[in-house]
Design an enzyme around this catalytic site. Structure first.
Site, PDB file in Angstrom:
ATOM      1  N   LYS B 184       1.426  -1.165  -0.105  1.00 46.30           N
ATOM      2  CA  LYS B 184       0.125  -0.077  -0.119  1.00 46.30           C
ATOM      3  C   LYS B 184       1.236   1.140  -0.139  1.00 46.30           C
ATOM      4  CE  LYS B 184      -2.948   2.947   2.095  1.00 46.30           C
ATOM      5  NZ  LYS B 184      -2.322   4.294   1.898  1.00 46.30           N
ATOM      6  N   GLY B 241       5.438   3.316  11.305  1.00 46.00           N
ATOM      7  CA  GLY B 241       4.740   4.353  11.348  1.00 46.00           C
ATOM      8  C   GLY B 241       4.294   5.077  12.453  1.00 46.00           C
ATOM      9  N   SER B 242       3.094   5.384  12.905  1.00 43.04           N
ATOM     10  CA  SER B 242       2.396   6.318  13.852  1.00 43.04           C
ATOM     11  C   SER B 242       2.686   4.890  14.498  1.00 43.04           C
ATOM     12  CB  SER B 242       1.183   6.826  13.922  1.00 43.04           C
ATOM     13  OG  SER B 242       0.345   6.763  13.202  1.00 43.04           O
ATOM     14  N   ARG B 243       2.332   4.986  16.309  1.00 49.18           N
ATOM     15  CA  ARG B 243       1.259   4.280  17.421  1.00 49.18           C
ATOM     16  C   ARG B 243       0.116   4.099  16.892  1.00 49.18           C
ATOM     17  NH1 ARG B 243       2.928   4.626  23.730  1.00 49.18           N
ATOM     18  NH2 ARG B 243       1.099   2.947  24.593  1.00 49.18           N
ATOM     19  N   GLY B 245      -2.007   4.378  14.138  1.00 44.62           N
ATOM     20  CA  GLY B 245      -1.870   4.170  13.219  1.00 44.62           C
ATOM     21  C   GLY B 245      -1.169   1.943  13.357  1.00 44.62           C
ATOM     22  N   GLY B 246      -0.269   1.485  13.895  1.00 48.36           N
ATOM     23  CA  GLY B 246      -0.160   0.660  14.523  1.00 48.36           C
ATOM     24  C   GLY B 246      -1.028  -0.373  14.498  1.00 48.36           C
ATOM     25  N   GLU B 265       6.443  -0.947  13.340  1.00 53.82           N
ATOM     26  CA  GLU B 265       7.323  -0.133  13.567  1.00 53.82           C
ATOM     27  C   GLU B 265       6.800   1.043  14.569  1.00 53.82           C
ATOM     28  OE1 GLU B 265      11.041   0.519  11.990  1.00 53.82           O
ATOM     29  OE2 GLU B 265      10.831   2.532  13.486  1.00 53.82           O
ATOM     30  N   CYS B 302      12.981   7.117  13.335  1.00 46.64           N
ATOM     31  CA  CYS B 302      12.450   6.761  14.250  1.00 46.64           C
ATOM     32  C   CYS B 302      13.475   6.430  15.554  1.00 46.64           C
ATOM     33  CB  CYS B 302      12.085   5.142  14.362  1.00 46.64           C
ATOM     34  SG  CYS B 302      11.641   4.881  12.134  1.00 46.64           S
ATOM     35  N   GLU B 395       6.320   9.806  22.095  1.00 50.84           N
ATOM     36  CA  GLU B 395       7.107  10.330  20.986  1.00 50.84           C
ATOM     37  C   GLU B 395       6.390  11.833  20.883  1.00 50.84           C
ATOM     38  OE1 GLU B 395       7.531   7.907  17.382  1.00 50.84           O
ATOM     39  OE2 GLU B 395       9.937   8.600  16.858  1.00 50.84           O
TER      40      GLU B 395
END
Lengths: 528, 528
Positions: B184, B241-243, B245-246, B265, B302, B395
């Protein structure tokens, strides 16, 4: 050794005050003494706090210390002698010879992991030395080893009161990895659990390890297990049991502020594919061998071969007739717990209720008509029914099997594709069947953790190359195994050390290799 | 190579009809041509069906074929020349030299995995030969190898438009393992994604592989990604990506009828511990080096070292003063996307709003006053505030750092224990600091995937011993890495073959070792 009914929390024996639990003889339904005291959140907290406190010291014990500890547990189990077997027999209804074999297996697992720990390959020591003059910039010195995940919660399984319980495979592999273990005892064998737990507790003390390396909890219902999996100190979970139970633990673990991995072995119907050459050669002998495997241990193995696929025709008809005769001659036998027996009865009724499924035989109840005894059951159906009725994919835990008429190999392959993940898949074949086998193998590799030829999946060797795992729902994580040397991997994670002075590196990573472990240096294996 | 705005589905280029997406120059906010067509469920279905159809053939390509394919992709990226760098510059705002370096890294990753594939160690070939005469029963012949998990969904990351995107680490390791990949595309670099995707598509064709080995999808919002992770053919997910999103992807994956692993991650503040000896030696130089690392790539790594802990006192005061000066001289710079820039602004405001947090400096906006440009920010606070205000653990993606006054090493250790999982933890020390370092190291091993001494965590080497991972929430699965040779392990699972005739065994497991892969036989390493 006396059974007191207490929990073992670190070095202490603690009587639970929240519930009174009783061990049951599944054959008679009568209680076995003594009364056990069930604990709750306070005992979970105490066991987990001790495990967390023990972790940093335990995980840095030398390979030799850790291996010796595992061997000491193994010796302690042997030293329990007949008392352990007698108690396990009374609580599980399993025969003496089976339990003696299971003790041998449990002891063998502990010793295998002792050898795995000593070998040091599990550390995955990998070193990329610094390249100070690299252009455009220096490469730092990078050194990787595996470290233990943290305290592990282990749930004893009903069907292996020794080999998959308090000192079973999950405990042995977690302790080998350097993880303290908190076991939730299975209510089906509380006395056996205490006996084994006391052996581990004594080994912790004898080896001078911190007391929190091991605890054994007892509790009524699911609350204590839920509290254990929810506890922040716990970093992984090992479980063997029902699909519902395993999925419940997965949900609890995923909902934590810090989710943790759950290694749940849940359910499998272990399909057996009879290829035409093998079926034509000796259908009667094959049928007898299969029925023997199906009813072994009252069918209470995760690898019980519950589904047999053959091409419809005279040879499969002979197989069916022989299986009908063989199963009809099998005695009913007592199952592990009243709950398992009642689930088996429901499973058989479910199969009886599926349109398109025919009952071919039931075992005899002549030898054993006690209420906890299960009568083996044999059914037949067609590939079409398997493909359209999900009930046929659900495991019936116990001595029940289904024979499936397929049109040809293509339809067998269609069924294989349709099946959920499995612990095992079995092929019976001759040299004449290789072309057919090649059509099935790629599908079976995607579906199962172990593929067998001309054998039966019951009987899981404890070995380096064993995989007792498989895609969901056979397990919750098909990337791992609960039996065999590779099981240690579940409880490890890699850490990279960049530019650490030699004096601060863990022993396994020091330049001089004081632990003499195998190492991969700049991508090449050092030594042998 | 022309950018058309199409998706790449197997061998075809397909224009999405559900949405029109535009690439944006983050510096100016203006659109970059062409217009991209976003797809949806139909394209997910097509790409996943092709991937599933390609899987059995692709995973059984020879090691050489697979390695050659990866090298071919690497060559194709190089052959794109300046066109790739120019497009990536326009879409990401990243400087040319950085993107050239990132291309080198991406090419290097593909070549590393080619060498990993050829080496064959990843197969973990393990053989326990039959023991026909064993008492009480024969041991069967057991042979284990790793097989690929299945088609993998990869989500391109915003901050590495080459190295963690279409042909980035997740794609390279999944392809190396034998998994088809459906990417994607990240909306922040659609044109770059298409250019790289076309290189992979061409390599699939040139190598004669099944077209479903690779597809590239584009879509508006989260719907297409959700559909992709939900698709039954997909067997694992790679995400950086972001927390938020993950975690969303983890929830979707866990709610599937067959749950699948997600390697996400997500977030890390990468603490830096300044031990007394190192701090006393050269606080000004250390401060300058840290600020340089903090603002590198506008802080969009990161591994950006966002939290610095030192013992309160004159040396740390000198560090703070020097850091204040150094950061105050750093120019504002354009961030990757308007969304990332706005999240950075909110993060800085969040820090400004915490009682007990003091702003020491902001970077200058003299050189770059464009709306997408982020001004570096430096804050100071106390250990007590870090321990009581959770905002300080979140973060802030971008060039913002916080200096923390600690009373002593014991308090640093308390903070280390308090922190969530991290990708990295860094120590600055001299020989005089070893005792203090030994107090911190056991905690840091539990908290981080990589521990560094006297360096900074930005700059992640692609090597055998690298770990770019770490306990939750740094990643969703701390048992793996997304950079380095070990990343191939994410996409593998073991299968055991019991008593298979040699002719039916996969090549890697045949007795004669035709693939010449390293093997473990009866617990011992064969050859070197």
């Amino acid at each position: 050794m006396k059974i007191t009914g207490e929990m073992l929390i670190g070095g202490a024996a603690v009587r639970g005050q929240l519930a009174e639990l009783q061990a049951i003889d599944p054959a008679s339904g009568s209680s076995l003494g003594p009364c056990f005291g069930g604990g709750g959140a306070a005992e979970v907290e105490r066991a987990c706090a001790l495990a967390a406190a023990a972790f940093d010291r335990y995980r840095e014990t030398t390979l030799e210390q850790r291996a010796h500890f595992l061997e000491r547990i193994a010796e302690g189990l042997v030293d329990l002698g007949p008392a352990l077997i007698e108690r396990a027999q009374a609580e599980s209804g399993l025969p003496k010879a089976r339990l003696e074999g299971e003790r041998g297996r449990t002891v063998g697992q502990l010793r295998l992991f002792a050898s795995v720990v000593r070998d040091g390959r599990w550390l995955d020591v990998t070193i990329d030395r610094a390249l100070p003059d690299r252009v455009p910039g220096r490469r730092p010195d990078l050194r990787l080893r595996n470290v233990a995940l943290g305290p592990v919660a282990v749930f004893g399984a009903s069907n292996f009161p020794l080999a998959f319980s308090v000192a079973g495979g999950d405990t042995a592999s977690a302790l080998a990895a350097g993880c303290p273990v908190v076991v939730k005892a299975h209510p089906g064998h509380l006395g056996t659990s205490e006996l084994v737990g006391r052996v581990i507790q004594a080994a912790v003390q004898a080896c001078g390890l911190p007391e929190g390396v091991f605890s054994l909890l007892i509790g009524e219902g699911n609350a204590i297990g839920q509290a254990l999996v929810s506890h922040p100190a716990i970093q992984a979970v090992g479980f063997t049991g029902s699909r519902a139970g395993g999925l419940a633990l997965c949900r609890i673990a995923a909902a934590r502020p810090q989710p943790i991995p759950v290694f749940a072995e849940m359910s499998s119907i272990n399909p057996v594919f009879l290829l035409p050459g093998a079926l034509a050669t000796a259908p009667e002998a094959l049928a007898q061998a299969w029925v023997d495997s199906l009813v072994l241990g009252v069918g209470q193995f995760c690898t019980n071969p519950g589904l047999v696929l053959g091409s419809a025709g005279p040879a499969f008809d002979r197989f069916k007739a022989a299986a009908t005769t063989a199963l009809g001659a099998k005695d009913a036998a007592v199952m592990l717990t009243p709950g398992i027996h009642s689930a088996y009865q429901s499973g058989v009724q479910r199969l009886q209720g599926v349109a398109g499924v025919r009952e071919l035989a039931r075992g005899t109840s002549a030898a054993d008509d006690r209420p906890g005894a299960a009568q083996p059951a044999l059914f037949s159906t067609t590939a079409h029914t398997v493909l359209t009725r999900p009930e046929l994919e659900q495991e019936v835990f116990g001595p029940a099997g289904v024979l499936v008429d397929c049109e040809d190999i293509a339809q067998m392959r269609t069924i294989a594709e349709h099946l959920e993940g499995q612990l095992t898949a079995t092929l019976h074949l001759t040299d004449a069947d290789h072309a057919e086998a090649r059509q099935l193998l790629p599908v079976l590799e995607r579906k199962a953790g172990r593929i067998l030829v001309n054998g039966f999946p019951t009987g899981v060797e404890v070995a380096h190359a064993m995989v007792h795992g498989g895609p969901f729902p056979a397990t919750s994580d098909g990337r791992s195994t609960s039996v065999g040397a590779l099981a240690i991997q579940r409880f490890l994670r890699p850490v990279c050390y960049q530019d650490l002075p030699d004096a601060l590196l863990p022993g396994a990573l020091r330049e001089g290799n004081p632990l003499r472990v195998p190492r991969l240096i700049d991508g090449k294996r050092e030594g042998g």
